[in-house]
Design a protein around this motif. Structure first.
Motif, PDB file in Angstrom:
ATOM      1  N   GLY A   1       0.816  -1.212   0.000  1.00 57.36           N
ATOM      2  CA  GLY A   1       0.000   0.000   0.000  1.00 57.36           C
ATOM      3  C   GLY A   1       0.848   1.260   0.000  1.00 57.36           C
ATOM      4  N   ILE A   2       1.926   1.273   0.765  1.00 55.06           N
ATOM      5  CA  ILE A   2       2.817   2.440   0.782  1.00 55.06           C
ATOM      6  C   ILE A   2       3.485   2.617  -0.580  1.00 55.06           C
ATOM      7  CG2 ILE A   2       4.953   3.346   1.798  1.00 55.06           C
ATOM      8  CD1 ILE A   2       4.105   1.973   4.424  1.00 55.06           C
ATOM      9  N   GLN A   3       3.921   1.511  -1.186  1.00 55.79           N
ATOM     10  CA  GLN A   3       4.527   1.588  -2.514  1.00 55.79           C
ATOM     11  C   GLN A   3       3.543   2.133  -3.541  1.00 55.79           C
ATOM     12  OE1 GLN A   3       5.681  -2.539  -2.853  1.00 55.79           O
ATOM     13  NE2 GLN A   3       7.815  -2.109  -2.344  1.00 55.79           N
ATOM     14  N   LEU A   4       2.273   1.723  -3.443  1.00 56.60           N
ATOM     15  CA  LEU A   4       1.252   2.212  -4.364  1.00 56.60           C
ATOM     16  C   LEU A   4       1.073   3.716  -4.228  1.00 56.60           C
ATOM     17  CD1 LEU A   4      -1.025   1.676  -6.429  1.00 56.60           C
ATOM     18  CD2 LEU A   4      -2.543   1.204  -4.492  1.00 56.60           C
ATOM     19  N   CYS A   5       1.020   4.203  -2.999  1.00 53.02           N
ATOM     20  CA  CYS A   5       0.865   5.649  -2.784  1.00 53.02           C
ATOM     21  C   CYS A   5       2.051   6.431  -3.336  1.00 53.02           C
ATOM     22  CB  CYS A   5       0.695   5.940  -1.292  1.00 53.02           C
ATOM     23  SG  CYS A   5      -0.867   5.377  -0.601  1.00 53.02           S
ATOM     24  N   LEU A   6       3.250   5.920  -3.115  1.00 51.71           N
ATOM     25  CA  LEU A   6       4.443   6.608  -3.621  1.00 51.71           C
ATOM     26  C   LEU A   6       4.465   6.610  -5.142  1.00 51.71           C
ATOM     27  CD1 LEU A   6       7.133   5.260  -1.117  1.00 51.71           C
ATOM     28  CD2 LEU A   6       6.173   7.568  -1.193  1.00 51.71           C
ATOM     29  N   SER A   7       4.056   5.495  -5.765  1.00 52.76           N
ATOM     30  CA  SER A   7       4.058   5.423  -7.229  1.00 52.76           C
ATOM     31  C   SER A   7       3.031   6.347  -7.849  1.00 52.76           C
ATOM     32  CB  SER A   7       3.803   3.985  -7.676  1.00 52.76           C
ATOM     33  OG  SER A   7       2.481   3.573  -7.349  1.00 52.76           O
TER      34      SER A   7
ATOM     35  N   SER B   1      11.534  -3.663   7.766  1.00 52.11           N
ATOM     36  CA  SER B   1      12.634  -2.745   7.444  1.00 52.11           C
ATOM     37  C   SER B   1      12.348  -1.975   6.163  1.00 52.11           C
ATOM     38  CB  SER B   1      13.945  -3.533   7.308  1.00 52.11           C
ATOM     39  OG  SER B   1      14.293  -4.166   8.520  1.00 52.11           O
ATOM     40  N   ALA B   2      11.783  -2.653   5.156  1.00 55.36           N
ATOM     41  CA  ALA B   2      11.430  -1.976   3.905  1.00 55.36           C
ATOM     42  C   ALA B   2      10.307  -0.957   4.134  1.00 55.36           C
ATOM     43  CB  ALA B   2      11.008  -3.009   2.863  1.00 55.36           C
ATOM     44  N   ILE B   3       9.349  -1.290   4.987  1.00 53.99           N
ATOM     45  CA  ILE B   3       8.266  -0.344   5.313  1.00 53.99           C
ATOM     46  C   ILE B   3       8.835   0.907   5.948  1.00 53.99           C
ATOM     47  CG2 ILE B   3       6.282   0.024   6.831  1.00 53.99           C
ATOM     48  CD1 ILE B   3       5.600  -2.953   6.435  1.00 53.99           C
ATOM     49  N   GLN B   4       9.690   0.739   6.937  1.00 51.26           N
ATOM     50  CA  GLN B   4      10.259   1.886   7.646  1.00 51.26           C
ATOM     51  C   GLN B   4      11.088   2.763   6.718  1.00 51.26           C
ATOM     52  OE1 GLN B   4      12.223  -0.401  10.686  1.00 51.26           O
ATOM     53  NE2 GLN B   4      10.536  -0.183  12.148  1.00 51.26           N
ATOM     54  N   ALA B   5      11.791   2.149   5.759  1.00 52.30           N
ATOM     55  CA  ALA B   5      12.582   2.928   4.810  1.00 52.30           C
ATOM     56  C   ALA B   5      11.692   3.742   3.876  1.00 52.30           C
ATOM     57  CB  ALA B   5      13.492   1.996   4.009  1.00 52.30           C
ATOM     58  N   LYS B   6      10.603   3.144   3.411  1.00 57.98           N
ATOM     59  CA  LYS B   6       9.723   3.846   2.475  1.00 57.98           C
ATOM     60  C   LYS B   6       8.890   4.926   3.168  1.00 57.98           C
ATOM     61  CE  LYS B   6       9.481   0.259  -1.038  1.00 57.98           C
ATOM     62  NZ  LYS B   6      10.230   1.089  -2.022  1.00 57.98           N
ATOM     63  N   LEU B   7       8.623   4.769   4.451  1.00 59.44           N
ATOM     64  CA  LEU B   7       7.873   5.802   5.171  1.00 59.44           C
ATOM     65  C   LEU B   7       8.622   7.125   5.211  1.00 59.44           C
ATOM     66  CD1 LEU B   7       6.446   3.778   8.219  1.00 59.44           C
ATOM     67  CD2 LEU B   7       5.167   4.689   6.274  1.00 59.44           C
ATOM     68  N   GLU B   8       9.946   7.073   5.063  1.00 57.14           N
ATOM     69  CA  GLU B   8      10.746   8.296   5.095  1.00 57.14           C
ATOM     70  C   GLU B   8      10.693   9.058   3.785  1.00 57.14           C
ATOM     71  OE1 GLU B   8      14.644   7.077   6.172  1.00 57.14           O
ATOM     72  OE2 GLU B   8      14.084   6.461   8.219  1.00 57.14           O
ATOM     73  N   ARG B   9      10.078   8.475   2.761  1.00 62.18           N
ATOM     74  CA  ARG B   9      10.028   9.113   1.441  1.00 62.18           C
ATOM     75  C   ARG B   9       8.792   9.985   1.259  1.00 62.18           C
ATOM     76  NH1 ARG B   9      10.895   4.340  -2.782  1.00 62.18           N
ATOM     77  NH2 ARG B   9      10.365   6.091  -4.170  1.00 62.18           N
ATOM     78  N   GLY B  10       7.961  10.093   2.273  1.00 62.53           N
ATOM     79  CA  GLY B  10       6.780  10.942   2.190  1.00 62.53           C
ATOM     80  C   GLY B  10       6.302  11.292   3.587  1.00 62.53           C
ATOM     81  N   VAL B  11       5.173  11.961   3.649  1.00 58.05           N
ATOM     82  CA  VAL B  11       4.566  12.298   4.935  1.00 58.05           C
ATOM     83  C   VAL B  11       3.476  11.265   5.197  1.00 58.05           C
ATOM     84  CG1 VAL B  11       3.376  14.052   6.289  1.00 58.05           C
ATOM     85  CG2 VAL B  11       5.056  14.741   4.552  1.00 58.05           C
ATOM     86  N   PHE B  12       3.800  10.279   6.026  1.00 64.44           N
ATOM     87  CA  PHE B  12       2.882   9.195   6.333  1.00 64.44           C
ATOM     88  C   PHE B  12       2.515   9.247   7.810  1.00 64.44           C
ATOM     89  CE2 PHE B  12       4.945   7.661   2.510  1.00 64.44           C
ATOM     90  CZ  PHE B  12       3.932   7.015   1.820  1.00 64.44           C
TER      91      PHE B  12
END
Length: 334
Positions: A220-226, A260-271
């Motif tokens: 879901g986080i990857q979808l939002c970022l994409s 770990s991948a979730i925590q890394a991707k959370l830093e790429r936006g305001v979540f």
């Protein structure tokens, strides 16, 4: 609510003069100390009559304990007593034996029953006994438990809420049919008016619930970022996973790479991650169950989406109330 200060007259044995002197006149063994001596026999018999336990006579203490523990299934007050009492009885018999052998202090059957009751009351104040049947009140009246807690139910109305601008809301959920078994994850993104933007329904294979929940959150986080959504309010009904991702609980090694991948991707936006009740996560749950049942994966973009969630989307947009039943407890009067 204070425990009973006096041992009820009903909690007694036939011979109040039986003492621990038997230890000094008989050859000692484990079975003799805890089962076959006069005092032990009277204590076990008295408690079994109080609890209406019909046990096969045995000459081995391990068989005696097993006979009690076969009645200990469930969460009723009686089941709790049949789990606790054998341990307490053996402990009090051992203390009485040591007093007789080393201090020349005799213990009467009434005194020993009183000590057992005090131990039960101490446990009952720390972990209250639950009343799940009419027999619970009888046990309290006999003095075996200090008080009872009565489960009660309360209903509350909940409704899904739209995110405030500039946020979109991502709801995610995971599903495993047998934990572990065929698993899937689902998620959907909606705007500040509750309109569907995009979503997914993905099959993850043979996995546990926690693995499916974590995989769905990552997807879901990857979808939002994409899709370029920079401000995302994330709702999930797994409080355990939320605590793990936010560092408040330890992470299971099996899902450590995903977390770990979730925590890394959370830093790429305001979540912003928050817990929601399962009733408010019905659309994501339907997507996850569809994936685990059908063993298929799909991604949806407005205006197309899985028909199964059409009604849920409409209800959420109209803030239709979902009814949740919660449990709480009340204490009996002493």
């Amino acid at each position: 609510m204070e425990p009973h200060s006096q041992l009820p007259s009903s909690l007694s044995v036939d011979d109040n003069n039986v003492r621990m002197e038997c230890y000094l006149r008989n050859s000692e063994s484990v079975n003799h100390v805890f089962l076959n001596c006069d005092l032990a026999s009277l204590i076990w018999g008295s408690l079994e009559r109080q609890l209406n336990l019909v046990l096969v006579p045995v000459d081995d203490i391990l068989l005696k304990l097993q006979g009690w523990w076969v009645h200990s299934s469930g969460n009723s007050a009686l089941a709790a007593l049949t789990r606790l009492l054998p341990t307490i009885v053996c402990w009090e018999l051992w203390k009485a034996r040591n007093k007789a052998c080393f201090k020349d202090v005799v213990t009467t059957s009434t005194g020993l029953l009183h000590q057992i009751t005090l131990q039960l009351h101490a446990v009952g104040h720390a972990f209250p006994f639950r009343c799940t049947s009419t027999g619970g009140a009888t046990l309290r009246g006999q003095g075996l438990v200090p008080f009872l807690v009565y489960p009660r139910h309360r209903t509350i109305a909940l409704s899904w809420s739209c995110p405030a601008r500039p946020y979109v809301k991502l709801n995610i959920d995971g599903s495993s049919l047998g934990n572990p078994s065929d698993s899937g994850g689902g998620g959907l993104v909606r705007d500040d008016s509750g309109c569907f933007l995009c979503g997914f329904s993905s099959y993850y294979g043979w996995q546990t619930n926690m693995h499916a929940e974590a995989s769905a959150l990552l997807e879901g986080i990857q979808l939002c970022l994409s899709q370029g959504y920079g401000h995302v309010l994330v709702e999930l009904d797994s409080l355990t996973l939320l605590n793990v991702v936010q560092g408040r609980s330890k992470c299971l090694w099996r899902i450590f790479p995903i977390v770990s991948a979730i925590q890394a991707k959370l830093e790429r936006g305001v979540f912003r991650l928050q817990h929601c009740y399962r009733e408010l996560n019905a659309a994501a749950d339907a997507l996850a169950k569809h994936a685990s049942n059908m063993r298929t994966s799909s991604e949806y973009h407005a205006p197309t989406y899985l028909p199964d969630i059409l009604g849920i989307l409409q209800l959420d947009r109209e803030h239709f109330p979902y009814i949740r039943t919660t449990r709480w407890i009340s204490f009996s009067s002493p």
